[in-house]
Design a protein around this motif. Sequence first.
Motif, PDB file in Angstrom:
ATOM      1  N   GLN A 153       0.832  -1.206   0.000  1.00 57.05           N
ATOM      2  CA  GLN A 153       0.000   0.000   0.000  1.00 57.05           C
ATOM      3  C   GLN A 153       0.866   1.256   0.000  1.00 57.05           C
ATOM      4  O   GLN A 153       0.619   2.201  -0.756  1.00 57.05           O
ATOM      5  N   LYS A 154       1.877   1.278   0.868  1.00 58.08           N
ATOM      6  CA  LYS A 154       2.752   2.443   0.944  1.00 58.08           C
ATOM      7  C   LYS A 154       3.568   2.607  -0.331  1.00 58.08           C
ATOM      8  O   LYS A 154       3.779   3.731  -0.797  1.00 58.08           O
ATOM      9  N   LYS A 155       4.010   1.491  -0.908  1.00 61.48           N
ATOM     10  CA  LYS A 155       4.762   1.552  -2.158  1.00 61.48           C
ATOM     11  C   LYS A 155       3.909   2.163  -3.265  1.00 61.48           C
ATOM     12  O   LYS A 155       4.378   3.017  -4.024  1.00 61.48           O
ATOM     13  N   LYS A 156       2.639   1.746  -3.363  1.00 61.92           N
ATOM     14  CA  LYS A 156       1.731   2.312  -4.367  1.00 61.92           C
ATOM     15  C   LYS A 156       1.529   3.804  -4.130  1.00 61.92           C
ATOM     16  O   LYS A 156       1.453   4.583  -5.087  1.00 61.92           O
ATOM     17  N   LEU A 157       1.444   4.221  -2.871  1.00 61.81           N
ATOM     18  CA  LEU A 157       1.289   5.647  -2.567  1.00 61.81           C
ATOM     19  C   LEU A 157       2.529   6.430  -3.011  1.00 61.81           C
ATOM     20  O   LEU A 157       2.413   7.500  -3.609  1.00 61.81           O
ATOM     21  N   TYR A 158       3.699   5.909  -2.728  1.00 65.65           N
ATOM     22  CA  TYR A 158       4.931   6.600  -3.126  1.00 65.65           C
ATOM     23  C   TYR A 158       5.052   6.673  -4.647  1.00 65.65           C
ATOM     24  O   TYR A 158       5.495   7.694  -5.189  1.00 65.65           O
TER      25      TYR A 158
END
Length: 125
Positions: free
Chosen positions: A25-30
């Motif tokens: 999830q955080k990777k997609k946000l970044y």
Amino acid sequence: MSKSEMKIDKSQHELLEHAQERIRQKKKLYIHFVFYLIGSVFVFVINKVLKYGEEYNWCLWVILIWTFILIMHAIDVYFFKTFMGIEWERKQREVLVAKQKKRISELQKETDKEFPISRYSTKEQ
């Protein structure tokens, strides 16, 4: 290490899966943030430097809308996904299982009432 030593119990496995999901999830946000930065510069250059639609500042609207979407994505990842984490999922699963068990027992009672086992279990001779 033998296979028995490498086994992970269920709770550790759930924690590991949750951690991997949070990382995704955080990777997609970044990645979304990087595309936002590149896209904003690209739209600004098209509007201001290449003078496409220069009489109207459409790039500001595009960047503003995209900023709103990015903020909503960040709120989803850092607030809602944390708020509705493992414990919330576990509680929801328990509630749904309890409802299903209750419904199954109600159906079983109805079935037993309509088709009592004793009537059909006696052998006709």
